[in-house]
Design a protein around this motif. Structure first.
Motif, PDB file in Angstrom:
ATOM      1  N   LEU A 128       0.838  -1.192   0.000  1.00 15.23           N
ATOM      2  CA  LEU A 128       0.000   0.000   0.000  1.00 15.23           C
ATOM      3  C   LEU A 128       0.876   1.246   0.000  1.00 15.23           C
ATOM      4  CD1 LEU A 128      -2.939   1.066   0.161  1.00 15.23           C
ATOM      5  CD2 LEU A 128      -2.738   0.940   2.662  1.00 15.23           C
ATOM      6  N   ASP A 129       0.748   2.038  -1.053  1.00 16.71           N
ATOM      7  CA  ASP A 129       1.515   3.284  -1.146  1.00 16.71           C
ATOM      8  C   ASP A 129       0.867   4.313  -0.221  1.00 16.71           C
ATOM      9  OD1 ASP A 129       2.705   5.664  -1.768  1.00 16.71           O
ATOM     10  OD2 ASP A 129       2.096   5.695  -3.883  1.00 16.71           O
ATOM     11  N   CYS A 130       1.403   4.445   0.975  1.00 17.06           N
ATOM     12  CA  CYS A 130       0.757   5.276   2.002  1.00 17.06           C
ATOM     13  C   CYS A 130       0.960   6.772   1.780  1.00 17.06           C
ATOM     14  CB  CYS A 130       1.275   4.893   3.386  1.00 17.06           C
ATOM     15  SG  CYS A 130       0.848   3.216   3.849  1.00 17.06           S
ATOM     16  N   MET A 131       1.842   7.140   0.860  1.00 21.41           N
ATOM     17  CA  MET A 131       2.168   8.560   0.672  1.00 21.41           C
ATOM     18  C   MET A 131       1.512   9.154  -0.572  1.00 21.41           C
ATOM     19  SD  MET A 131       3.896   8.499   3.357  1.00 21.41           S
ATOM     20  CE  MET A 131       4.487  10.183   3.508  1.00 21.41           C
ATOM     21  N   GLY A 132       0.867   8.354  -1.406  1.00 20.52           N
ATOM     22  CA  GLY A 132       0.293   8.867  -2.645  1.00 20.52           C
ATOM     23  C   GLY A 132      -1.158   9.312  -2.481  1.00 20.52           C
TER      24      GLY A 132
END
Lengths: 337, 337
Positions: free
Chosen positions: B8-12
């Motif tokens: 999971l790309d938590c910063m996008g």
């Protein structure tokens, strides 16, 4: 003020001849400068005309025995049905017997007839079909929605120029904002057509190019002139119809779910209807086929009298503002540079 | 049942990291087979995670110090920001450490990263981005909405095949109807791309090709798989947003015009909101980038937790149904013929 003579294709469209002729009568009543040549099967036209009380000195019935149907291959129809109402209208514009024609008939046949019979203004590469579409801030011109599905960048540049002239003179938008339909705002975005067109429009003087616009921004009213090829233009137009239609149906369904919502519906019905009207295609007149030697206006196939009337009235401004002279001069200037 | 491991790309995305991580937690709660690798700035991720009570055996935090911003040129971003959350997610999929990745970050960077890092399945010419869009009859797959703006007919044929596999296996639509977006129903209509694609699809076995569909018919739900190039796909997607958004704003404005309409509004408010929800993009999960060696799912930039959760859950079916094997086999068969 001189008369504007409009050839009205009384046999074209889903509601012909009734609504077409009714719209013609309404146009005669609204503006004294309108003269109508009502083209169609004489007996049908006369039967409809008998229903109304109107100024007979401003109407001439022109008999045309054939009718071009919606499904017919356009090129064949134009070539073979010489005595059709549409072809007769086209020749009357070509020969200067009329200033304009209005038809709710086959779009394909109208485009073909415009090219083949009426003919292009010198310098115009491809005549675009340009309907006014509703936006949050009023109307915008969607150019092209016609037959130029594999357009070149230079075609789109001319669309931008012709569209600007139209919006400035007919819709009285000062310095109209021209937007190029693209998939993002940045100039490097898009397909080859969009990228090349962007460069040409950026370097073009005499128009107010605001850059790329995303499709989302069209209904928001970001541009007054929305430039694209006819394939994309068709998708935009049909998405208006499709999304609007489905949403409206859903809202209506919701209002009928319970007694409570039904009462609510009664309270908002009138206002909601008015609101929805401002976002419907037929509030404007028809779409002009720009860049031809005469004015050809295509109204929706399902046009009612009001749209036919608006389309006819639109022809007056078009003539008075000398749109074709302006297009001719604008494109000639470009060629000299 | 085996675990599905999702990076999971938590910063996008506009609502990162808060909504992204919240969506992740909700996915963990909804399905016991989910294992999440939460990728992002460790301190940010941990701070958010502390807010929740969750099964810590199914979460691993992976530190990534860099963030790819929306405005960055995608190719440069993917090449230079090796320690960004998105690039780290991509490599984890490539190396088989994860089954899938979900990102709400830059679409461009996700497309580029998918191509360059994860890589295409053999035989796939261009991996399309394929969001589910709402229609009157449920969801349809719009394929392509990605980067293939100057697509070839053979690309569109593959989109039709991959889209059919997806709708059949993930959305459980039996024998999904495939429609080619065009400006008319007849096979001779359209631009060169549409005309050539029509011929290829007509002769293709193993899909349920229903012919051309006009854009108007998309919201009406005429096709389950809506095939077009990415330029047209983008216009369709953005017109949904634009027309829907403006109409909704207009309806809301209408409801506030008088005391009468305000009372009416109170009575229909809840039901109307529910209706509108069924026609919003974010009701579905994200859009898969199909045809890659691993699953890359792009959710909207403004995704809230619910959409992130749905996107993660979607990855489970994708893995269980062996979508990539099916795509691989389907396209291989075609090559042999």
């Amino acid at each position: 003020m001189s008369q504007t003579i409009v050839a009205l294709d009384c046999m074209g469209g889903d509601n012909a001849p009734g609504e077409i002729i009714k719209g013609g009568i309404e146009a005669l009543k609204e503006n004294k400068d309108v003269f109508l040549k009502m083209v169609g099967r004489q007996e049908d036209v006369n039967r409809e005309l008998e229903k109304y009380d109107y100024d007979k000195t401003r109407v001439e019935v022109v008999n045309a025995t054939e009718v071009i149907e919606t499904g017919e291959p356009p090129v064949v129809a134009i070539r073979t049905k010489k005595d059709s109402s549409l072809v007769k209208c086209m020749y009357m514009v070509k020969h200067g017997e009329c200033d304009a024609l209005v038809s709710a008939g086959s779009t394909g046949a109208t485009l073909v007839g415009g090219h083949v019979i009426v003919g292009r203004i010198k310098g115009v590469e491809r005549p675009p079909l340009a309907p006014l579409i509703p936006t949050e801030k009023g109307g915008a011109l969607l150019i092209d929605c016609g037959a130029n599905v594999d357009a070149k960048p230079s075609n789109l540049v001319q669309f931008a120029q012709m569209g600007s002239i139209y919006m400035e003179n007919i819709c009285k938008v000062k310095n109209p904002k021209v937007g190029l339909v693209n998939i993002g705002a940045e100039e490097e975005k898009g397909n080859n057509l969009a990228k090349e067109t962007y460069q040409l429009l950026s370097n073009l003087e005499g128009i107010n190019f605001i850059g790329n616009i995303e499709a989302r921004e069209i209904p928001e009213g970001k541009a007054d002139v929305v430039v694209c090829d006819a394939f994309v233009g068709n998708v935009i137009l049909k998405m208006y119809e499709g999304v609007g239609g489905v949403l409206l149906k859903k809202v209506k369904g919701t209002l009928m779910t319970s007694l409570k919502t039904k009462i609510g519906a009664l309270l908002i019905k009138k206002e909601l209807k008015e609101t929805m009207k401002t976002f419907q295609m037929d509030q404007y007149g028809g779409a002009p086929l720009l860049g031809l030697k005469g004015l050809v206006v295509k109204t929706h196939g399902n046009s009612k009298a009001i749209e036919v009337k608006n389309s006819i009235i639109q022809c007056i401004s078009f003539k008075e503002m000398n749109i074709n002279d302006k297009i001719s001069k604008k494109l000639a200037v470009k060629k000299e540079n």
